[in-house]
Design a protein around this motif. Sequence first.
Motif, PDB file in Angstrom:
ATOM      1  N   LEU A  64     -11.520   6.792   4.727  1.00  0.00           N
ATOM      2  CA  LEU A  64     -12.103   5.509   4.313  1.00  0.00           C
ATOM      3  C   LEU A  64     -13.462   5.308   4.952  1.00  0.00           C
ATOM      4  O   LEU A  64     -14.417   4.894   4.310  1.00  0.00           O
ATOM      5  CB  LEU A  64     -11.220   4.350   4.770  1.00  0.00           C
ATOM      6  CG  LEU A  64      -9.955   4.067   4.002  1.00  0.00           C
ATOM      7  CD1 LEU A  64      -9.320   2.805   4.525  1.00  0.00           C
ATOM      8  CD2 LEU A  64     -10.298   3.898   2.555  1.00  0.00           C
ATOM      9  N   THR A  83      -4.742   9.601  -7.166  1.00  0.00           N
ATOM     10  CA  THR A  83      -4.011   9.087  -6.001  1.00  0.00           C
ATOM     11  C   THR A  83      -2.587   8.676  -6.381  1.00  0.00           C
ATOM     12  O   THR A  83      -1.698   8.706  -5.563  1.00  0.00           O
ATOM     13  CB  THR A  83      -4.754   7.881  -5.400  1.00  0.00           C
ATOM     14  OG1 THR A  83      -4.801   6.852  -6.386  1.00  0.00           O
ATOM     15  CG2 THR A  83      -6.144   8.238  -4.978  1.00  0.00           C
ATOM     16  N   LEU A  84      -2.402   8.272  -7.644  1.00  0.00           N
ATOM     17  CA  LEU A  84      -1.060   7.875  -8.077  1.00  0.00           C
ATOM     18  C   LEU A  84      -0.197   9.078  -8.449  1.00  0.00           C
ATOM     19  O   LEU A  84       1.017   8.966  -8.526  1.00  0.00           O
ATOM     20  CB  LEU A  84      -1.150   6.931  -9.279  1.00  0.00           C
ATOM     21  CG  LEU A  84      -1.618   5.508  -8.993  1.00  0.00           C
ATOM     22  CD1 LEU A  84      -1.833   4.755 -10.282  1.00  0.00           C
ATOM     23  CD2 LEU A  84      -0.631   4.750  -8.125  1.00  0.00           C
ATOM     24  N   MET A 105     -15.851   7.386   3.160  1.00  0.00           N
ATOM     25  CA  MET A 105     -16.051   7.025   1.756  1.00  0.00           C
ATOM     26  C   MET A 105     -17.181   5.996   1.585  1.00  0.00           C
ATOM     27  O   MET A 105     -17.993   6.108   0.671  1.00  0.00           O
ATOM     28  CB  MET A 105     -14.747   6.459   1.193  1.00  0.00           C
ATOM     29  CG  MET A 105     -14.804   6.114  -0.268  1.00  0.00           C
ATOM     30  SD  MET A 105     -13.415   5.088  -0.762  1.00  0.00           S
ATOM     31  CE  MET A 105     -13.949   3.480  -0.252  1.00  0.00           C
ATOM     32  N   LEU A 108      -7.620   7.061   8.180  1.00  0.00           N
ATOM     33  CA  LEU A 108      -8.652   6.016   8.083  1.00  0.00           C
ATOM     34  C   LEU A 108     -10.042   6.648   8.047  1.00  0.00           C
ATOM     35  O   LEU A 108     -10.985   6.053   7.535  1.00  0.00           O
ATOM     36  CB  LEU A 108      -8.549   5.052   9.262  1.00  0.00           C
ATOM     37  CG  LEU A 108      -7.482   3.957   9.137  1.00  0.00           C
ATOM     38  CD1 LEU A 108      -7.356   3.195  10.438  1.00  0.00           C
ATOM     39  CD2 LEU A 108      -7.779   2.990   8.000  1.00  0.00           C
ATOM     40  N   ALA A 135     -12.469  -1.670  -6.283  1.00  0.00           N
ATOM     41  CA  ALA A 135     -12.804  -1.378  -4.878  1.00  0.00           C
ATOM     42  C   ALA A 135     -11.526  -1.252  -4.053  1.00  0.00           C
ATOM     43  O   ALA A 135     -11.397  -0.329  -3.235  1.00  0.00           O
ATOM     44  CB  ALA A 135     -13.696  -2.484  -4.314  1.00  0.00           C
ATOM     45  N   VAL A 136     -10.563  -2.158  -4.276  1.00  0.00           N
ATOM     46  CA  VAL A 136      -9.293  -2.079  -3.534  1.00  0.00           C
ATOM     47  C   VAL A 136      -8.563  -0.781  -3.892  1.00  0.00           C
ATOM     48  O   VAL A 136      -8.047  -0.079  -3.015  1.00  0.00           O
ATOM     49  CB  VAL A 136      -8.408  -3.321  -3.850  1.00  0.00           C
ATOM     50  CG1 VAL A 136      -7.023  -3.160  -3.235  1.00  0.00           C
ATOM     51  CG2 VAL A 136      -9.061  -4.591  -3.330  1.00  0.00           C
ATOM     52  N   LEU A 137      -8.555  -0.448  -5.189  1.00  0.00           N
ATOM     53  CA  LEU A 137      -7.903   0.794  -5.622  1.00  0.00           C
ATOM     54  C   LEU A 137      -8.562   2.021  -4.990  1.00  0.00           C
ATOM     55  O   LEU A 137      -7.890   2.970  -4.604  1.00  0.00           O
ATOM     56  CB  LEU A 137      -7.975   0.914  -7.157  1.00  0.00           C
ATOM     57  CG  LEU A 137      -6.970   0.090  -7.946  1.00  0.00           C
ATOM     58  CD1 LEU A 137      -7.329   0.104  -9.422  1.00  0.00           C
ATOM     59  CD2 LEU A 137      -5.564   0.636  -7.760  1.00  0.00           C
ATOM     60  N   ILE A 149     -11.295  -5.278  -7.880  1.00  0.00           N
ATOM     61  CA  ILE A 149      -9.964  -4.644  -7.902  1.00  0.00           C
ATOM     62  C   ILE A 149     -10.121  -3.119  -7.831  1.00  0.00           C
ATOM     63  O   ILE A 149      -9.362  -2.434  -7.134  1.00  0.00           O
ATOM     64  CB  ILE A 149      -9.176  -5.064  -9.180  1.00  0.00           C
ATOM     65  CG1 ILE A 149      -8.965  -6.577  -9.171  1.00  0.00           C
ATOM     66  CG2 ILE A 149      -7.836  -4.339  -9.262  1.00  0.00           C
ATOM     67  CD1 ILE A 149      -8.356  -7.155 -10.436  1.00  0.00           C
ATOM     68  N   VAL A 186       3.921   5.688   0.373  1.00  0.00           N
ATOM     69  CA  VAL A 186       2.717   5.882   1.191  1.00  0.00           C
ATOM     70  C   VAL A 186       2.695   4.808   2.280  1.00  0.00           C
ATOM     71  O   VAL A 186       2.622   3.624   1.968  1.00  0.00           O
ATOM     72  CB  VAL A 186       1.435   5.743   0.329  1.00  0.00           C
ATOM     73  CG1 VAL A 186       0.190   5.780   1.193  1.00  0.00           C
ATOM     74  CG2 VAL A 186       1.378   6.836  -0.718  1.00  0.00           C
ATOM     75  N   LEU A 212      -3.678   9.957   4.387  1.00  0.00           N
ATOM     76  CA  LEU A 212      -3.186   8.933   5.321  1.00  0.00           C
ATOM     77  C   LEU A 212      -4.119   8.838   6.532  1.00  0.00           C
ATOM     78  O   LEU A 212      -3.677   8.729   7.665  1.00  0.00           O
ATOM     79  CB  LEU A 212      -1.758   9.242   5.778  1.00  0.00           C
ATOM     80  CG  LEU A 212      -0.689   9.255   4.682  1.00  0.00           C
ATOM     81  CD1 LEU A 212       0.681   9.521   5.275  1.00  0.00           C
ATOM     82  CD2 LEU A 212      -0.666   7.945   3.917  1.00  0.00           C
ATOM     83  N   VAL A 232     -10.126   2.119  -2.137  1.00  0.00           N
ATOM     84  CA  VAL A 232      -9.795   2.157  -0.708  1.00  0.00           C
ATOM     85  C   VAL A 232      -8.382   2.693  -0.502  1.00  0.00           C
ATOM     86  O   VAL A 232      -8.163   3.627   0.270  1.00  0.00           O
ATOM     87  CB  VAL A 232      -9.960   0.737  -0.097  1.00  0.00           C
ATOM     88  CG1 VAL A 232      -9.266   0.626   1.245  1.00  0.00           C
ATOM     89  CG2 VAL A 232     -11.441   0.410   0.051  1.00  0.00           C
ATOM     90  N   ILE A 233      -7.444   2.129  -1.235  1.00  0.00           N
ATOM     91  CA  ILE A 233      -6.045   2.564  -1.041  1.00  0.00           C
ATOM     92  C   ILE A 233      -5.874   4.014  -1.514  1.00  0.00           C
ATOM     93  O   ILE A 233      -5.148   4.798  -0.911  1.00  0.00           O
ATOM     94  CB  ILE A 233      -5.057   1.588  -1.738  1.00  0.00           C
ATOM     95  CG1 ILE A 233      -3.633   1.815  -1.223  1.00  0.00           C
ATOM     96  CG2 ILE A 233      -5.086   1.672  -3.228  1.00  0.00           C
ATOM     97  CD1 ILE A 233      -2.657   0.729  -1.603  1.00  0.00           C
ATOM     98  N   GLY A 234      -6.607   4.384  -2.566  1.00  0.00           N
ATOM     99  CA  GLY A 234      -6.539   5.747  -3.078  1.00  0.00           C
ATOM    100  C   GLY A 234      -7.067   6.749  -2.077  1.00  0.00           C
ATOM    101  O   GLY A 234      -6.457   7.783  -1.831  1.00  0.00           O
ATOM    102  N   LEU A 252       5.536   5.093  -4.270  1.00  0.00           N
ATOM    103  CA  LEU A 252       4.915   6.378  -3.899  1.00  0.00           C
ATOM    104  C   LEU A 252       5.182   6.753  -2.436  1.00  0.00           C
ATOM    105  O   LEU A 252       4.785   7.824  -1.985  1.00  0.00           O
ATOM    106  CB  LEU A 252       3.400   6.321  -4.152  1.00  0.00           C
ATOM    107  CG  LEU A 252       2.956   6.148  -5.606  1.00  0.00           C
ATOM    108  CD1 LEU A 252       1.462   5.902  -5.695  1.00  0.00           C
ATOM    109  CD2 LEU A 252       3.307   7.378  -6.428  1.00  0.00           C
ATOM    110  N   TYR A 262      -7.318   6.394   1.124  1.00  0.00           N
ATOM    111  CA  TYR A 262      -6.462   6.426   2.308  1.00  0.00           C
ATOM    112  C   TYR A 262      -5.180   7.205   2.028  1.00  0.00           C
ATOM    113  O   TYR A 262      -4.739   8.028   2.832  1.00  0.00           O
ATOM    114  CB  TYR A 262      -6.143   4.992   2.750  1.00  0.00           C
ATOM    115  CG  TYR A 262      -5.121   4.943   3.854  1.00  0.00           C
ATOM    116  CD1 TYR A 262      -5.495   5.196   5.177  1.00  0.00           C
ATOM    117  CD2 TYR A 262      -3.779   4.704   3.579  1.00  0.00           C
ATOM    118  CE1 TYR A 262      -4.547   5.194   6.189  1.00  0.00           C
ATOM    119  CE2 TYR A 262      -2.828   4.702   4.582  1.00  0.00           C
ATOM    120  CZ  TYR A 262      -3.212   4.945   5.880  1.00  0.00           C
ATOM    121  OH  TYR A 262      -2.275   4.960   6.883  1.00  0.00           O
ATOM    122  N   ALA A 263      -4.600   6.945   0.840  1.00  0.00           N
ATOM    123  CA  ALA A 263      -3.285   7.513   0.529  1.00  0.00           C
ATOM    124  C   ALA A 263      -3.302   9.041   0.498  1.00  0.00           C
ATOM    125  O   ALA A 263      -2.280   9.670   0.780  1.00  0.00           O
ATOM    126  CB  ALA A 263      -2.801   6.979  -0.814  1.00  0.00           C
TER     127      ALA A 263
END
Lengths: 267, 520
Positions: free
Chosen positions: B417, B54-55, B420, B414, B400-402, B398, A244, B412, B404-406, A242, B408-409
């Motif tokens: 985050l 996010t994807l 959030m 912080l 939670a990680v998704l 997992i 990113v 871009l 966070v990255i979602g 992606l 942020y992405a």
Amino acid sequence: MVDSKQLPEPENQAGAAFSGNDELIQRRRRDFFTSLALLLLAFAMLAKSLTFPMTDSYGGVTNAWYVSPALFPLSIAVTLGLVSLLLLRRAILDGGARRRESASKGRSKASFPASASCRVAVIMAFIGLYVYSFVPSVDFALASALFLFLFITPFYIEKVALIPLTLVGAVIACVLITLLSHRPTSQQYALDLVAIATLLTVATIAWWLLRHSPSECRKLRTVVLVSIAVPLVLVPIFRFFLLVPLPVEGLVIDTMQALVSRLTAQG
Amino acid sequence: MDFIAQLSVFAHAIWQILTNPAMVALLLGSSFLGIIFGALPGLTATLGVALLTTLTYSMDLQTALISLIAMYVGAVYGGSYPAILINIPGTAAGAATAMDGYPMAQRGEGGKALGMTTTASFIGTLIGMVALIALAPLISEAALQFTSYEFFLLALFGIIISGTLTSKDLVYKGWIAGLLGLALSTIGRDQLQFFPRFTFGLPELDGGIEVVPVLIGAFAIPQIIRTLRDRVALGSPQPVKRVLPEFRAVFRNLRHVIRSAFIGVGIGAVPGVGEDIAGWVSYGTAQNSSAHPERFGKGEPAGLVSSETANNACIGGALIPLTTLGIPGSPPAVMLLGALMLHGLNPGPMIAITQPNFLVELTAIIALASLAMWINGMFLAKHVIKVLRVPSSIFLPIVAVLSVIGSYALGLSLLNLYLMVPIGIAAYVLGEMDYPISPLVIGVILGPMADENLRRALMVSEGSLMGFFERPVSLLLIAVIVLTIASQIPAWKRYRSRLWKKFRGRALAGKPAHGADDHQ
């Protein structure tokens, strides 16, 4: 937990009535304090909104009250204040403002790390440390691996001793990261190494604590595997598929980048 | 656009997707992912759409829509798996399904129950789709006549009605949640004069709070905390032999299917009210209208079919106000609106002019998404059941990680985050005190619309409020808003019940007289 179906009928009903009333008073007690907090928020919003330009000119434009940037926030603040007052009134009428007497009676008192409120605090602490300490400072793959390991271990293995262990591990990592990030260091990946060291130390202590139980050791192996595999799958998807850029790209992502560059150069 | 032209666009969209293997794979994959999201207790359709958004960031609009709609349809249906097999609904929408699905599974009819829910969900989604394509153009055309007055009142109505209908405790709590959402939406520079409001000198806040991180925080973090706090342990799923379409069984309950689909569409179209309410209302109606209400809760196929048809029909219903007015009909639709905005599309009455094919293409995607859901349900049901054995203590971190990255992405940043987490914790605390979260996120989304249109309307009338009372639609909306609020005031309730009693008393007193007249 007591199965309510096994209780004799009258006792069960009385218990339900008592617990229902008690629950309502507890809820209204919370509503009482919440409404006060909301009133405070409404007041703060009102006070701040009154500092916005109302009828004076802003940016060369002469203002009228109906186009003022304060109009909408003021309306929200006033309405929020009014609805909070209604909530406060309901909370007082339902006994939420009365002095607390027997609210804690009959409530099960679980031991410190196993109680529900403690679990909530621990979950919030892990998420907070991950977002505010690990992610902005450590390589994202390592930060995520460390977070996953510390977070999954106590909740999946369900051994009470693991909660303080992982929490202390996370706090020590946070302190070291904060200290090192404010000092110039010659080591490029110093913070990443702190994360790796924390992960290895906590994993070793956890294994030592669980060494007599093969099933728990198996669970620990699963946690380690998941903690490493998930970032190794997620990071390439976001970084290379992606495109990113991740918050911090350190030891692991740089290595991945070098690998991808070499592969594309060869290809 | 006439009917033939619409049909041609519809067929072209279907053909275009089906002849592209990558699109077909994405459709089936997203649908399967959606079913897994729905099946795993603790994960919801809203969260699934939020994380998938996010994807889809780098995809074009059509590809993103295929993925998101397939996920949405799959997740709403997926909630029926744990409801039927372990008596724990995967989503709130699947709660009514557990009432009759689990007793059926206990009788060894788990496969039959899954087959029936799959076909019923498929039919429900298709009826919702038909309602969308039939009603949306009419509403869109009417909405083209709307001015700032109507748009402000519509936004206000959306927040008030969702606050009223989603409150589990006091109705004030729903309204407070909506007001808090509106308050959050005022952060940043205002749209008319670019004056910085509540930015506290932080230039990062000038653009306001991004919707997607707010949504992810508000839905993901409370879910993670609640599920891990309560140690939701899943029982072993009931055995399933074969999953067949069960057309005959569904056909026997056709009247329940059709009625439930209409209930689902109607409830879906109400802002902020989602699939769970549609499922319960439809279940209750089926029970009340049945010749054997005592069979409900003991494995009655009519109950199962009713709740599943309604919650999937709700999807089409929820998309009606979203596409025509820019007001989301259900929590996952809130997220879908955020995703559309992210892809540069602002749903509303103008969409029929700026993107004339959008609605028909969306309908085609819903049709294919429901087909993908049915295929996955028929052929991959046994693999979904395996997923039910994954402990929540592994998949929620997992998530939670998704999250966070979602978060942020998307920007871009912080700051997304950092915002959030407190929003998520606040949403958890509010949820614990029975404040609904949907009005809060609807408030964040509709806030800018309400703010801008209020001031534009007042600008047109030079500060006079009379403008609101001079337009018929505006007057109607005011009446609905006032009635919605008044219906919650105890004094009004008392007055209404007194009036009703008086009316009934008069009617009863008048009856014998009429009867006597008749005899004469």
